[in-house]
Design a protein around this motif. Structure first.
Motif, short mmCIF file in Angstrom:
data_model
loop_
_atom_site.label_atom_id
_atom_site.label_comp_id
_atom_site.label_asym_id
_atom_site.label_seq_id
_atom_site.Cartn_x
_atom_site.Cartn_y
_atom_site.Cartn_z
N LYS A 160 0.58 -0.86 -0.08
CA LYS A 160 0.02 0.04 0.12
C LYS A 160 0.43 1.32 0.02
N ASN A 161 0.56 2.12 -0.95
CA ASN A 161 1.37 3.44 -0.85
C ASN A 161 0.56 4.57 -0.27
N SER A 162 1.23 4.64 0.79
CA SER A 162 0.50 5.13 1.94
C SER A 162 1.32 7.48 1.87
N SER A 163 2.43 7.31 0.47
CA SER A 163 2.68 8.58 0.28
C SER A 163 1.79 9.29 0.13
N SER A 164 2.14 10.64 -0.70
CA SER A 164 2.54 11.76 -1.98
C SER A 164 2.78 11.21 -3.30
N GLU B 233 13.07 -11.48 -7.45
CA GLU B 233 11.85 -11.92 -7.51
C GLU B 233 10.33 -11.15 -6.73
N HIS B 234 10.09 -10.63 -5.96
CA HIS B 234 9.08 -9.47 -5.99
C HIS B 234 9.34 -8.04 -6.11
N VAL B 235 8.76 -7.75 -6.67
CA VAL B 235 8.67 -6.98 -7.65
C VAL B 235 7.34 -5.86 -7.95
N TYR B 236 7.02 -4.77 -7.02
CA TYR B 236 5.77 -4.28 -7.76
C TYR B 236 6.01 -3.51 -8.17
N GLU B 237 5.26 -2.96 -8.98
CA GLU B 237 5.56 -1.61 -10.54
C GLU B 237 4.48 -0.72 -10.17
N ASN B 238 4.39 0.81 -10.49
CA ASN B 238 3.08 1.62 -10.32
C ASN B 238 1.77 1.70 -9.59
N VAL B 239 2.82 1.41 -8.16
CA VAL B 239 1.13 1.43 -6.97
C VAL B 239 2.04 3.10 -6.47
N GLY B 240 0.60 3.31 -7.36
CA GLY B 240 0.17 5.13 -6.84
C GLY B 240 -0.28 5.59 -6.08
N THR B 241 -1.22 6.70 -5.79
CA THR B 241 -0.49 7.14 -4.24
C THR B 241 -1.93 6.94 -3.44
N ASP B 242 -2.05 5.99 -1.87
CA ASP B 242 -3.40 6.11 -1.28
C ASP B 242 -3.99 4.76 -2.47
#
Length: 121
Positions: free
Chosen positions: A33-37, A49-58
């Motif tokens: 979860k992206n809780s930043s701005s 092995e564990h890469v998450y991409e393009n996680v927007g704000t909130d």
């Protein structure tokens, strides 16, 4: 007769609809979860092995399966041209997570430090 069939159908629907989303899990599943701005272009957890991409704000990422995971981990966040790292010192006393659904709630402070809040889903 109609009442008996209606009762049976109602019971069947309730039985199927009352299953939890984690009933069929076979491993630890973690999402971000992206809780930043800032938008997280790339979040590496533990290894390539564990890469998450393009996680927007909130926003939340999809879950990824882990063979072995802990309440915290090495995390590297890329946002634009900047890279932010959370480097755990050690895992002494930490126990492996049991099978289940979890969230690493990540934030970046004004000083550029990564904070992690562990959430059991």
């Amino acid at each position: 007769m109609r009442k008996a069939i209606l009762l049976l159908v109602t019971f069947a629907v309730m039985t199927v609809s009352c299953s939890d989303r984690d009933d069929d899990l076979t491993s630890v599943n973690i999402r971000i979860k992206n809780s930043s701005s800032r938008i997280f272009d790339r979040v590496l957890v533990e290894s390539e092995e564990h890469v998450y991409e393009n996680v927007g704000t909130d926003a939340f990422s999809d879950y990824q399966e882990y063979e072995l995971a802990y309440r915290y981990n090495y995390i590297e966040i890329t946002s634009g041209e900047e890279t932010f790292v959370l480097q755990p010192i050690d895992f002494v006393g930490e126990e492996e997570l049991p099978i289940g659904l979890y969230t690493y709630d990540l934030n970046i402070t004004e000083e550029g430090e990564v904070t992690l809040e562990f959430v059991i889903d």
